[in-house]
Design an enzyme around this catalytic site. Sequence first.
Site, PDB file in Angstrom:
ATOM      1  N   ASN A  60       0.802  -1.227   0.000  1.00 38.28           N
ATOM      2  CA  ASN A  60       0.000   0.000   0.000  1.00 38.28           C
ATOM      3  C   ASN A  60       0.835   1.277   0.000  1.00 38.28           C
ATOM      4  OD1 ASN A  60      -2.242  -1.558  -0.090  1.00 38.28           O
ATOM      5  ND2 ASN A  60      -2.921  -1.173   2.014  1.00 38.28           N
ATOM      6  N   CYS A 111     -16.599  -4.344  -5.552  1.00 36.82           N
ATOM      7  CA  CYS A 111     -15.464  -4.952  -4.879  1.00 36.82           C
ATOM      8  C   CYS A 111     -16.007  -5.885  -3.822  1.00 36.82           C
ATOM      9  CB  CYS A 111     -14.614  -3.869  -4.239  1.00 36.82           C
ATOM     10  SG  CYS A 111     -13.392  -4.522  -3.124  1.00 36.82           S
ATOM     11  N   ARG A 152     -17.206   0.552  -1.781  1.00 38.39           N
ATOM     12  CA  ARG A 152     -15.977   1.338  -1.951  1.00 38.39           C
ATOM     13  C   ARG A 152     -16.048   2.393  -3.063  1.00 38.39           C
ATOM     14  NH1 ARG A 152     -11.009  -2.792  -1.275  1.00 38.39           N
ATOM     15  NH2 ARG A 152      -9.967  -1.015  -0.403  1.00 38.39           N
ATOM     16  N   ASP A 163      -7.268  -4.201   7.721  1.00 32.43           N
ATOM     17  CA  ASP A 163      -6.503  -5.187   6.950  1.00 32.43           C
ATOM     18  C   ASP A 163      -5.913  -6.303   7.819  1.00 32.43           C
ATOM     19  OD1 ASP A 163      -7.086  -3.898   4.609  1.00 32.43           O
ATOM     20  OD2 ASP A 163      -5.103  -3.008   4.322  1.00 32.43           O
ATOM     21  N   ARG A 182      -2.043 -11.296  -4.936  1.00 36.55           N
ATOM     22  CA  ARG A 182      -2.199  -9.860  -5.186  1.00 36.55           C
ATOM     23  C   ARG A 182      -1.392  -9.060  -4.177  1.00 36.55           C
ATOM     24  NH1 ARG A 182      -7.542  -7.630  -4.261  1.00 36.55           N
ATOM     25  NH2 ARG A 182      -6.150  -5.862  -4.200  1.00 36.55           N
TER      26      ARG A 182
HETATM   27  C1  UD1 Z   1      -6.823   1.575   1.609  1.00 36.34           C
HETATM   28  C2  UD1 Z   1      -5.955   0.354   1.517  1.00 36.34           C
HETATM   29  C3  UD1 Z   1      -6.718  -0.878   1.987  1.00 36.34           C
HETATM   30  C4  UD1 Z   1      -7.289  -0.643   3.384  1.00 36.34           C
HETATM   31  C5  UD1 Z   1      -8.073   0.669   3.445  1.00 36.34           C
HETATM   32  C6  UD1 Z   1      -8.505   1.035   4.845  1.00 36.34           C
HETATM   33  C7  UD1 Z   1      -4.508   0.862  -0.354  1.00 36.34           C
HETATM   34  C8  UD1 Z   1      -4.119   0.598  -1.771  1.00 36.34           C
HETATM   35  N1  UD1 Z   1      -5.546   0.183   0.123  1.00 36.34           N
HETATM   36  O1  UD1 Z   1      -7.920   1.382   0.742  1.00 36.34           O
HETATM   37  O2  UD1 Z   1      -5.810  -1.979   2.018  1.00 36.34           O
HETATM   38  O3  UD1 Z   1      -8.160  -1.707   3.723  1.00 36.34           O
HETATM   39  O4  UD1 Z   1      -7.266   1.755   2.951  1.00 36.34           O
HETATM   40  O5  UD1 Z   1      -7.412   1.108   5.693  1.00 36.34           O
HETATM   41  O6  UD1 Z   1      -3.869   1.640   0.335  1.00 36.34           O
HETATM   42  N2  UD1 Z   1     -14.888   5.743   0.927  1.00 36.34           N
HETATM   43  C9  UD1 Z   1     -15.942   6.385   0.325  1.00 36.34           C
HETATM   44  N3  UD1 Z   1     -15.696   7.253  -0.713  1.00 36.34           N
HETATM   45  C10 UD1 Z   1     -14.441   7.485  -1.182  1.00 36.34           C
HETATM   46  C11 UD1 Z   1     -13.357   6.822  -0.564  1.00 36.34           C
HETATM   47  C12 UD1 Z   1     -13.611   5.955   0.490  1.00 36.34           C
HETATM   48  O7  UD1 Z   1     -17.090   6.200   0.710  1.00 36.34           O
HETATM   49  O8  UD1 Z   1     -14.273   8.255  -2.129  1.00 36.34           O
HETATM   50  C13 UD1 Z   1     -15.125   4.809   2.068  1.00 36.34           C
HETATM   51  C14 UD1 Z   1     -14.793   3.373   1.724  1.00 36.34           C
HETATM   52  O9  UD1 Z   1     -15.869   2.744   1.078  1.00 36.34           O
HETATM   53  C15 UD1 Z   1     -14.492   2.796   3.084  1.00 36.34           C
HETATM   54  C16 UD1 Z   1     -13.820   3.969   3.822  1.00 36.34           C
HETATM   55  O10 UD1 Z   1     -14.213   5.130   3.110  1.00 36.34           O
HETATM   56  O11 UD1 Z   1     -15.663   2.445   3.744  1.00 36.34           O
HETATM   57  C17 UD1 Z   1     -12.313   3.920   3.875  1.00 36.34           C
HETATM   58  O12 UD1 Z   1     -11.817   3.634   2.585  1.00 36.34           O
HETATM   59  P1  UD1 Z   1     -10.378   4.095   2.080  1.00 36.34           P
HETATM   60  O13 UD1 Z   1      -9.518   4.514   3.220  1.00 36.34           O
HETATM   61  O14 UD1 Z   1     -10.545   5.048   0.958  1.00 36.34           O
HETATM   62  O15 UD1 Z   1      -9.810   2.735   1.506  1.00 36.34           O
HETATM   63  P2  UD1 Z   1      -8.824   2.616   0.302  1.00 36.34           P
HETATM   64  O16 UD1 Z   1      -7.976   3.841   0.251  1.00 36.34           O
HETATM   65  O17 UD1 Z   1      -9.530   2.170  -0.912  1.00 36.34           O
END
Ligand code: UD1
Length: 422
Positions: free
Chosen positions: A23, A118, A123, A310, A402
């Site tokens: 990440n 997903c 997400r 995670d 992955r």
């Molecule tokens: C990253 C990590 C993933 C980890 C997650 C939470 C990477 C590549 N992946 O994923 O391994 O599980 O952080 O620690 O770094 N959300 C929205 N709208 C948005 C963005 C997020 O609603 O535009 C929500 C998501 O659905 C989720 C929460 O916010 O419920 C947190 O998600 P986010 O921190 O963005 O996860 P990722 O960055 O995708």
Amino acid sequence: MDKLRITGGRPLNGEVTISGAKNAALPEICASLLTADPVYLNNVPRLRDVATMRLLLDNMGVQTETHGERGGMSFVAPDSLNPEAPYELVKTMRASVLVLGPLLARFGRAKVSLPGGCAIGSRPVDQHIKGLQAMGAEIVVEHGYMVAQLPQGRSRLKGARIATDMVTVTGTENFLMAAALAEGETVLENAAQEPEIPDLAEMLIAMGAKIEGHGTSRIHIQGVDRLHGCTHQVVADRIEAGTFLCAVAATGGDVVLRHGRADHLDAVIDKLRDAGAEIEAGDGFIRVRASGRLKAQSFRTTEYPGFPTDMQAQFMALNCIATGTSKVTETIFENRFMHVNELVRLGAKIQTDGKVAVIEGIDRLQGATVMATDLRASASLVIAGLVAEGETIVDRIYHLDRGYDQMEAKLRGIGADIERIK
Ligand code: UD1
């Protein structure tokens, strides 16, 4: 499709070297889009997601190369490239959205497929879009793509104050990269504090970016005209380290994790200590010792520095065979209990109700055939297989590939009876 065959019941002993963080590597590969100079990364883990990100950049016209055995990679993103991320590549990896910020910042336009469904939840990427719009980007969603450009007459994004509705890790990373080349100051409120964020910020600073406050919830970025190349070492993977800690705590044994960063794993290590594992840590190593059944631990996942989502599935595997009953609450993703049904196939006693799982610890699990459903769920099934009686087959381990760098070879190196069946 590859499977893993595991014969459980062996303690783990010896040394494992922890790889660079998936990440951190993924956003850092995308940061190479911010300059035409060569960008060198060291300690990049050998994983499918990294290969996919490389393909995504190759496809745009970035020259990518690997160097040596130690995870060296270099990237040269020329001034003219095709700033598009097609569905075929994005659908396999949500982190592809990380190209959006850098492409817009340097090339003024980007076309990036929406990540789509997903397994662990819906997400969405609404926060990414909103934040970049606040920086002046025009973004429309059409035919499954985010089509982004700067308004006529503008050549750069402009600084803005961005306060996201929730803490988002890749969102914060996209804004950091975009703001580094924007005109004026950007302030990120409610920024994610996961260790991968300061690691990316340090890389951007080495490229000439002006950033303060990374690692806290408010980050200030003063945009600059241009960024230059750099060499950067990818931080150690705290989730890989945490996974090995849980594996040893579950099987018993004595293992040293080389390059493990205990300071990035406080919440997990505290729970493991409360469970009865002995953990020592120093500069660049973590040692874990355990024997017998540990005590089950309740926890809730939250943003860093809280207990990482995670690590939820892997710790749950440990709770399955610990003494006592535990309650696990998942607050980050709405559908992240898919490992539960598979753990139950191995004999675990788990009840779920919405975002809460209650686990009644039992003496032993029994080997069976189980199916990996997502990356961390796969790791939890491997841990369960390592402690189950008899043989466990974990199917669909492409999920594991992955995000884990040679997991089965590393486990075999510390005494696990595990092999890949092609
Ligand atoms: C990253 C990590 C993933 C980890 C997650 C939470 C990477 C590549 N992946 O994923 O391994 O599980 O952080 O620690 O770094 N959300 C929205 N709208 C948005 C963005 C997020 O609603 O535009 C929500 C998501 O659905 C989720 C929460 O916010 O419920 C947190 O998600 P986010 O921190 O963005 O996860 P990722 O960055 O995708």
